[in-house]
Every structure is written in structure tokens, then in C-alpha cells.
Motif scaffolding. Sequence first.
Motif, PDB file in Angstrom:
ATOM      1  N   ARG A   1       0.869  -1.185   0.000  1.00 12.33           N
ATOM      2  CA  ARG A   1       0.000   0.000   0.000  1.00 12.33           C
ATOM      3  C   ARG A   1       0.900   1.227   0.000  1.00 12.33           C
ATOM      4  NH1 ARG A   1       0.322   2.248   4.982  1.00 12.33           N
ATOM      5  NH2 ARG A   1       1.180   0.913   6.609  1.00 12.33           N
ATOM      6  N   ASP A   2       0.310   2.377  -0.369  1.00  6.33           N
ATOM      7  CA  ASP A   2       1.079   3.624  -0.375  1.00  6.33           C
ATOM      8  C   ASP A   2       1.260   4.097   1.061  1.00  6.33           C
ATOM      9  OD1 ASP A   2       2.267   6.040  -0.753  1.00  6.33           O
ATOM     10  OD2 ASP A   2       0.722   6.875  -2.059  1.00  6.33           O
ATOM     11  N   ILE A   3       2.500   4.206   1.508  1.00  5.82           N
ATOM     12  CA  ILE A   3       2.723   4.592   2.903  1.00  5.82           C
ATOM     13  C   ILE A   3       2.791   6.107   3.086  1.00  5.82           C
ATOM     14  CG2 ILE A   3       4.017   2.470   3.281  1.00  5.82           C
ATOM     15  CD1 ILE A   3       6.426   4.487   3.685  1.00  5.82           C
ATOM     16  N   GLY A   4       2.849   6.869   1.985  1.00  7.35           N
ATOM     17  CA  GLY A   4       2.868   8.329   2.084  1.00  7.35           C
ATOM     18  C   GLY A   4       4.283   8.894   2.110  1.00  7.35           C
ATOM     19  N   THR A   5       4.398  10.131   1.636  1.00  7.20           N
ATOM     20  CA  THR A   5       5.726  10.741   1.483  1.00  7.20           C
ATOM     21  C   THR A   5       6.383  11.056   2.828  1.00  7.20           C
ATOM     22  OG1 THR A   5       5.035  11.699  -0.628  1.00  7.20           O
ATOM     23  CG2 THR A   5       6.987  12.633   0.390  1.00  7.20           C
ATOM     24  N   MET A   6       5.657  11.633   3.767  1.00 15.42           N
ATOM     25  CA  MET A   6       6.286  12.018   5.032  1.00 15.42           C
ATOM     26  C   MET A   6       6.725  10.800   5.832  1.00 15.42           C
ATOM     27  SD  MET A   6       6.993  15.113   5.284  1.00 15.42           S
ATOM     28  CE  MET A   6       7.703  14.942   6.910  1.00 15.42           C
ATOM     29  N   ALA A   7       5.891   9.741   5.820  1.00 15.24           N
ATOM     30  CA  ALA A   7       6.296   8.527   6.545  1.00 15.24           C
ATOM     31  C   ALA A   7       7.569   7.961   5.922  1.00 15.24           C
ATOM     32  CB  ALA A   7       5.170   7.494   6.487  1.00 15.24           C
ATOM     33  N   ALA A   8       7.637   7.985   4.595  1.00 16.49           N
ATOM     34  CA  ALA A   8       8.848   7.503   3.926  1.00 16.49           C
ATOM     35  C   ALA A   8      10.040   8.387   4.263  1.00 16.49           C
ATOM     36  CB  ALA A   8       8.623   7.472   2.411  1.00 16.49           C
ATOM     37  N   ALA A   9       9.789   9.693   4.338  1.00 18.69           N
ATOM     38  CA  ALA A   9      10.883  10.619   4.642  1.00 18.69           C
ATOM     39  C   ALA A   9      11.469  10.346   6.026  1.00 18.69           C
ATOM     40  CB  ALA A   9      10.382  12.061   4.550  1.00 18.69           C
ATOM     41  N   HIS A  10      10.610  10.171   7.022  1.00 20.04           N
ATOM     42  CA  HIS A  10      11.113   9.931   8.386  1.00 20.04           C
ATOM     43  C   HIS A  10      11.914   8.630   8.439  1.00 20.04           C
ATOM     44  CE1 HIS A  10       9.271  13.399  10.098  1.00 20.04           C
ATOM     45  NE2 HIS A  10       8.029  13.013   9.807  1.00 20.04           N
ATOM     46  N   ASP A  11      11.449   7.612   7.732  1.00 19.47           N
ATOM     47  CA  ASP A  11      12.192   6.351   7.716  1.00 19.47           C
ATOM     48  C   ASP A  11      13.519   6.517   6.976  1.00 19.47           C
ATOM     49  OD1 ASP A  11      11.805   3.376   8.402  1.00 19.47           O
ATOM     50  OD2 ASP A  11      12.562   3.325   6.344  1.00 19.47           O
ATOM     51  N   TYR A  12      13.485   7.286   5.880  1.00 26.80           N
ATOM     52  CA  TYR A  12      14.707   7.538   5.099  1.00 26.80           C
ATOM     53  C   TYR A  12      15.736   8.294   5.957  1.00 26.80           C
ATOM     54  CZ  TYR A  12      17.712   9.799   1.627  1.00 26.80           C
ATOM     55  OH  TYR A  12      18.806  10.262   0.935  1.00 26.80           O
ATOM     56  N   PHE A  13      15.263   9.318   6.712  1.00 24.77           N
ATOM     57  CA  PHE A  13      16.192  10.089   7.539  1.00 24.77           C
ATOM     58  C   PHE A  13      16.796   9.226   8.652  1.00 24.77           C
ATOM     59  CE2 PHE A  13      13.358  13.926   6.450  1.00 24.77           C
ATOM     60  CZ  PHE A  13      14.049  14.106   5.258  1.00 24.77           C
ATOM     61  N   ALA A  14      16.043   8.236   9.103  1.00 24.15           N
ATOM     62  CA  ALA A  14      16.532   7.385  10.199  1.00 24.15           C
ATOM     63  C   ALA A  14      17.414   6.243   9.702  1.00 24.15           C
ATOM     64  CB  ALA A  14      15.338   6.822  10.982  1.00 24.15           C
ATOM     65  N   GLN A  15      17.071   5.693   8.535  1.00 27.08           N
ATOM     66  CA  GLN A  15      17.734   4.462   8.094  1.00 27.08           C
ATOM     67  C   GLN A  15      18.757   4.652   6.969  1.00 27.08           C
ATOM     68  OE1 GLN A  15      17.085   1.805   9.853  1.00 27.08           O
ATOM     69  NE2 GLN A  15      15.366   2.722  10.980  1.00 27.08           N
ATOM     70  N   VAL A  16      18.518   5.606   6.077  1.00 27.71           N
ATOM     71  CA  VAL A  16      19.322   5.678   4.847  1.00 27.71           C
ATOM     72  C   VAL A  16      20.285   6.865   4.836  1.00 27.71           C
ATOM     73  CG1 VAL A  16      19.241   5.782   2.329  1.00 27.71           C
ATOM     74  CG2 VAL A  16      17.448   4.559   3.582  1.00 27.71           C
ATOM     75  N   LEU A  17      19.761   8.073   5.061  1.00 24.46           N
ATOM     76  CA  LEU A  17      20.620   9.253   4.931  1.00 24.46           C
ATOM     77  C   LEU A  17      21.850   9.208   5.840  1.00 24.46           C
ATOM     78  CD1 LEU A  17      20.938  11.855   3.366  1.00 24.46           C
ATOM     79  CD2 LEU A  17      19.525  13.029   5.072  1.00 24.46           C
ATOM     80  N   PRO A  18      21.741   8.671   7.060  1.00 23.50           N
ATOM     81  CA  PRO A  18      22.957   8.600   7.898  1.00 23.50           C
ATOM     82  C   PRO A  18      24.057   7.725   7.296  1.00 23.50           C
ATOM     83  CG  PRO A  18      20.986   8.346   9.245  1.00 23.50           C
ATOM     84  CD  PRO A  18      20.536   8.274   7.826  1.00 23.50           C
ATOM     85  N   THR A  19      23.700   6.853   6.351  1.00 14.38           N
ATOM     86  CA  THR A  19      24.723   5.978   5.757  1.00 14.38           C
ATOM     87  C   THR A  19      25.469   6.662   4.614  1.00 14.38           C
ATOM     88  OG1 THR A  19      23.266   5.008   4.064  1.00 14.38           O
ATOM     89  CG2 THR A  19      23.232   3.999   6.255  1.00 14.38           C
ATOM     90  N   VAL A  20      24.986   7.847   4.193  1.00 14.37           N
ATOM     91  CA  VAL A  20      25.713   8.581   3.147  1.00 14.37           C
ATOM     92  C   VAL A  20      26.959   9.190   3.782  1.00 14.37           C
ATOM     93  CG1 VAL A  20      25.622  10.500   1.512  1.00 14.37           C
ATOM     94  CG2 VAL A  20      23.574   9.124   1.938  1.00 14.37           C
TER      95      VAL A  20
END
Length: 417
Positions: free
Chosen positions: A383-402
Motif C-alpha cells: 500500500r502507499d505509505i505516504g511521502t512524510m512517513a517515507a521521509a522519516h524512515d529515510y532520515f533514520a535508516q538511509v541518509l545517515p549511511t551517506v
Amino acid sequence: MRFVFTPPATSASGLLDLPWEQPLETWDEPRLVEIRQRGLSRHTVRFVAEGGAVYALKELDTRLARREYRLLRRLRDLGLPAVEVIGVVVDRPGLDAILVTRFLDYSSSYRALFANARYGHPVDRLLDALVELLVRLHLAGFMWGDCSLSNVLFRMDAGAFAAYLVDAETAELHPSLSEGQRAYDLELARERIAGELFDLAAAGTLPAAADPIGIADETVRRYRALWDELTREEILHPSDQRYRIAERLRRINSLGFDVDEVELVEADADDETGEPGGMRLKVRTRVAEPGHHRRLLMARTGLDAQENQARRLLNDIAAYRGHLERLRGGPVPEVVAANGWLAEVYEPVINAIPDELRSRLDDVEVFHEVLEHRWFLSEKAGRDIGTMAAAHDYFAQVLPTVPDDLTETGRAPDTPS
């Protein structure tokens, strides 16, 4: 001593009190900064932070400096991707001239990209970007004379890379290039790319299976394929001229190039059958910065993005517009949809980037990655989880690995982004 700056030069006026009368390598100036991922240079190059920006200063022979200054300005006028030249300082008593360029925000050197595991070993994407740059320059009549990975900076563009010319001191600009000039430039590029990859192999940052000679040869093959696609003539049968012309133009546009002129010339009849030869299609490709989507996004939102990033964001605006039209039960003007998307979708994501992670990637690339992350999470959830929910997960899980040293922001260390 004379300072020649490109108008308006207001941003660089703070550079005038630098110690230009001293050799660049001896400067002991508090505004000097270190650029961790700088490329290699045969000249003395140092970087200065001033007015919220970082400038590259290169000391070289006055004749070469004046020439490079003129060429970089011309490249800017042609809309070709190159570093922005700010000025040149000449007539320094007993010293060479200094060329001043602005450091490219959020750029990476090929060495930085190979040294960071996040993008794997991005040989294919780097070669595609370099080849596209070289073809654009050649179409404009620009003979580089020093094409190499070291003389290019790369910016991320929605998962791909965009290449920018950094060094033009050996370049020449002609009305057009002959086959011999292009072949010479291409052979120089092949030799230098192979040498640079051998250096990476010696440093242990090139995959063991990668063959520097094979990769350099592949660069030549890709260049020739792109050049052929953009410039070849083809014979069209009268019955399918419209379709074939449209198909060819779409293909060229999809590669990021614009078509300036299409010429149809009657081809010779077949020698054996005597049948008419149809029409020969000649396409003149205009050199321009890949720009359709970029210009469109700028006009609608004021956002400055790379071409692929702009295409992705425009798709998201289109989806948002469809959402609005379903809610309101009628058409929504593009300008209304774009402004609503900016205020309700884009800006909340950008404002939510944690302060300590803001310099990892530029804002538009972050938003693009959030959209990719939303697709990944939605696919997983069904299902579509929405942009903001994806953003918060991205900031927690992905961006710190850059890695924080993957790109250079081109800003002074104490300048807020």
C-alpha cells in the motif's frame, strides 16, 4: 596587477583583499579551506571561502589563464556544463596569473565516488556522464585536449551522474570539429582514463575484475555510439517518413539533446533495380544543456535541479495534481498544483531533514531519494505509505549511511545550508 572579473562579480568582491602579490602556495590566509575530494592538478590550486561560497584559485601561465578564462565564459554562454569562471588576476609582478572559479556545489571527484561504497563501483554511470559531456563539447566545436576523469566533477542526478568540465587550459573552440580532431581528442581521453584507472587499481579502490584498458576502450565505444545516434544520416522510405522522423527526434530528445534542424535530401536511385532511393534524413543536433524538464521545474516551482531530478519531481507534481483533481472533482491548473505540491509535499520533507545530515546531499537529491524510498516501502507494505512517513524512515535508516565526505557543498564550513 589587474583583476578581471565576470559581471556582476558582487559575490567575489570580497576576494580583492587576498595577498595576490605573493605566490599562491605561500599564502597563509585564514579564509583558505581544504577540499577533501579535490582532483589532481599540474598547477598550484587552493580554495578560499568567501561570502558563503568556496572559490578555486589556480596559478598558471598568464597566456593560458586568459585563454581558459575566455573559454569557460564561452562554455557558459553556450549552456554547456562547466565550472563557473569568476575572474582572472594578471600582471602580478614576477608571478603567473591566477584563475578564479566557483567550486561546484555538492560535487564529487571520481576518486571520491570509487572510494565510497554507497554507490558501489559506478563505472558505467561515470562513463555515461563523461561520454555525454564529451559529445556535447564536440558538437559545440570544443576540442578539449585534456579529457580525463580528473578534469571532471560529478554531481548526482536522481541516481545517475552529471559531468562538469573543470579544466579547459588546453582546449580550443572551433566552428566545428573535423573527424581527425575528434579522433585525437577521443584517443587522448582513452589513454588518460586507462592511466587513472590503473592508479585506482594500485590504490585498491578499483574492483579486481575491472580491466582499465577494457573500460577505456568501452568509453570510446560508447562515445561513438552516442555520436552516431545524434549525427548519422539515414534513408527513409516515403511511406514511413513521418513516423521515422518523429521516432528519431524522440530518441534524440530522450538522450537529453535538442534537434536544431532536420533536412530531407533526395537519395540516389538503387543502381540495380532503378527504384527511387527515398529521402535521406540529415539531423543537425543543437548543443544545449539538458534542460527541458529542468527549465519546466524552475518555471513552476523555482527549484533548481539536474535534468533527471527535475523529471522525477515533475512526475510527482503530476501525481499530486491528479490527487487534487480527484478530491475537487474537476480540473486543477498546473500552477495551482505546482504551488500546492511545493507547500504541502516538498517543503515539509526538506524542512524535516535533521540538521546534522543536511550537508550529505543537496535538497533535491534528498527528495528524489525519499520518493524512491517511498516506492520501496510501499511495494513492501502492499500500500502507499505516504511521502512524510517515507521521509522519516529515510532520515533514520538511509541518509545517515551517506558518507559526509562524499560530496563537497562548496560552502564555507560555518555557512548554514
